[in-house]
Motif scaffolding. Structure first.
Motif, PDB file in Angstrom:
ATOM      1  N   UNK A   1       0.825  -1.199   0.000  1.00 41.95           N
ATOM      2  CA  UNK A   1       0.000   0.000   0.000  1.00 41.95           C
ATOM      3  C   UNK A   1       0.863   1.256   0.000  1.00 41.95           C
ATOM      4  N   UNK A   2       0.250   2.395   0.293  1.00 43.72           N
ATOM      5  CA  UNK A   2       0.985   3.652   0.168  1.00 43.72           C
ATOM      6  C   UNK A   2       1.476   4.154   1.526  1.00 43.72           C
ATOM      7  N   UNK A   3       2.458   5.068   1.458  1.00 45.39           N
ATOM      8  CA  UNK A   3       3.112   5.509   2.697  1.00 45.39           C
ATOM      9  C   UNK A   3       2.206   6.414   3.539  1.00 45.39           C
ATOM     10  N   UNK A   4       1.178   7.011   2.920  1.00 44.10           N
ATOM     11  CA  UNK A   4       0.290   7.901   3.675  1.00 44.10           C
ATOM     12  C   UNK A   4      -0.539   7.099   4.680  1.00 44.10           C
ATOM     13  N   UNK A   5      -1.042   5.946   4.246  1.00 41.54           N
ATOM     14  CA  UNK A   5      -2.088   5.254   5.007  1.00 41.54           C
ATOM     15  C   UNK A   5      -1.598   3.982   5.700  1.00 41.54           C
ATOM     16  N   UNK A   6      -0.311   3.719   5.674  1.00 44.30           N
ATOM     17  CA  UNK A   6       0.183   2.432   6.152  1.00 44.30           C
ATOM     18  C   UNK A   6      -0.213   2.158   7.612  1.00 44.30           C
ATOM     19  N   UNK A   7       0.074   3.103   8.489  1.00 45.90           N
ATOM     20  CA  UNK A   7      -0.211   2.881   9.915  1.00 45.90           C
ATOM     21  C   UNK A   7      -1.718   2.811  10.183  1.00 45.90           C
ATOM     22  N   UNK A   8      -2.475   3.705   9.555  1.00 41.04           N
ATOM     23  CA  UNK A   8      -3.936   3.712   9.733  1.00 41.04           C
ATOM     24  C   UNK A   8      -4.532   2.388   9.257  1.00 41.04           C
ATOM     25  N   UNK A   9      -4.015   1.887   8.138  1.00 40.49           N
ATOM     26  CA  UNK A   9      -4.518   0.617   7.591  1.00 40.49           C
ATOM     27  C   UNK A   9      -4.222  -0.544   8.544  1.00 40.49           C
ATOM     28  N   UNK A  10      -3.006  -0.568   9.083  1.00 40.21           N
ATOM     29  CA  UNK A  10      -2.648  -1.661  10.000  1.00 40.21           C
ATOM     30  C   UNK A  10      -3.524  -1.596  11.251  1.00 40.21           C
ATOM     31  N   UNK A  11      -3.686  -0.393  11.812  1.00 42.41           N
ATOM     32  CA  UNK A  11      -4.515  -0.271  13.017  1.00 42.41           C
ATOM     33  C   UNK A  11      -5.982  -0.565  12.730  1.00 42.41           C
ATOM     34  N   UNK A  12      -6.460  -0.145  11.570  1.00 38.42           N
ATOM     35  CA  UNK A  12      -7.852  -0.410  11.210  1.00 38.42           C
ATOM     36  C   UNK A  12      -8.110  -1.896  11.049  1.00 38.42           C
ATOM     37  N   UNK A  13      -7.201  -2.603  10.398  1.00 35.98           N
ATOM     38  CA  UNK A  13      -7.379  -4.053  10.226  1.00 35.98           C
ATOM     39  C   UNK A  13      -7.341  -4.769  11.571  1.00 35.98           C
TER      40      UNK A  13
END
Ligand code: ATP
Ligand code: TZP
Ligand code: MG
Ligand code: MG
Length: 268
Positions: free
Chosen positions: A24-36
């Motif tokens: 994925x992209x560098x903007x959303x990496x942390x948000x995506x991991x926490x959301x999942x």
């Protein structure tokens, strides 16, 4: 497809804790991991050509997102995607910003030519540009085109032989034959970066436990929109920062019963 089928997939995600491999992209990496994690899935981000095939092999879904693409990452995406295809693992594609630059459009088209994508999730302009229609797009944010998202999604699903999700005020989900409109959600989602990208990964988690992609998609879209509605009720008045945090909380708190009661979708 009944209400109970739709709501039950969430519990299966939580019970089975599917590993979702994201490129994925560098903007959303942390948000995506926490959301999942909040949803009940298990995230991993892995990009190196030396390891992507091995990572796909142990995953239940592969998410490809071109938000901050470069040539090397696209090569890894194709390698990972081909491996997923060989193993029957669903591939979910988010063509972030397709149409904003010729490179992005070309790379998005290369990915769908070389990889058999199970679901494409984007805003209307992104999906149109993947199809070769030149809809206006402002960076990664959809433009102001007034065409029908339902027609566009059905055309895209038929031409690309895949399931298509076009999000916006209402979300369209179609396999080219059967089409649903989901109206759960909240406009504050558009004020938090990465909510589209995280949704794509959440669809990956749901597709990881449910082979019927319309059912998985319908469940994921209702669930995600309900989490946003509940987050708005609790923290929307404080602004997008608090909304973002409360949205993560709600991704872990929304239950199958909530989906059964609050989902708002119809076949069109
Ligand atoms: P864009 O960059 O155009 O905002 P995106 O990739 O961020 O696209 P969205 O279309 O914003 O993705 O979709 C992300 C989530 O926000 C989806 O769950 C969608 O239903 C929801 N959403 C978007 N706009 C609205 C709206 N006006 N009202 C309610 N929910 C919305
Ligand atoms: N720029 C490149 S990727 C990205 C931005 C701002 C994140 C886009 O996230 P979303 O989910 O499409 O809003
Ligand atoms: Mg957005
Ligand atoms: Mg997006």
């Amino acid at each position: 497809m009944n209400h109970h089928d739709v709501s039950s997939i969430l519990q299966r995600v939580r019970d089975e804790n599917p590993l979702v491999h994201n490129i994925t992209n560098v903007v959303v990496t942390n948000f995506t991991a926490n959301g999942l994690l909040a949803v009940g899935a298990s995230p991993v981000m892995a990009y190196a050509p030396e390891e992507v095939a091995d990572m796909v092999r142990i995953s239940r879904a592969l998410v490809l997102n071109i938000g901050t693409l470069n040539k090397d990452v696209v090569s890894s995406m194709v390698l990972a995607g081909k491996t997923a295809n060989e193993l029957g693992i669903p591939v979910i594609f988010d063509p972030v910003g397709a149409g904003a630059t010729p490179f992005r459009t070309e790379m998005a088209q290369k990915i769908i030519e070389e990889v058999n994508v199970s679901v494409i999730r984007g805003n209307a302009a992104e999906v149109a540009n993947v199809l070769g229609e030149k809809w206006e797009i402002k960076g990664v944010d959809g433009g102001t085109h007034q065409g029908s998202n339902i027609e566009l999604a059905v055309t895209a699903a038929q031409k690309l032989n895949t399931t298509v999700v076009i999000t916006g005020k209402d979300d369209v989900l179609t396999d080219g034959t059967t089409t649903y409109l989901v109206s759960n959600g909240h406009p504050l989602l558009t004020k938090v970066t990465g909510t589209g990208c995280l949704l794509t990964s959440v669809i990956g988690a749901f597709a990881g436990v449910e082979k019927n992609l319309l059912l998985a998609g319908l469940s994921a879209l209702s669930f995600y929109g309900i989490a946003a509605e509940k987050a708005f009720e609790k923290a929307g008045h404080l602004g997008p920062g608090s909304f973002q945090i409360e949205f993560l909380n709600q991704l872990s708190l929304v239950t199958s019963e909530d989906i059964e009661q609050l989902s708002s979708y119809k076949q069109v």
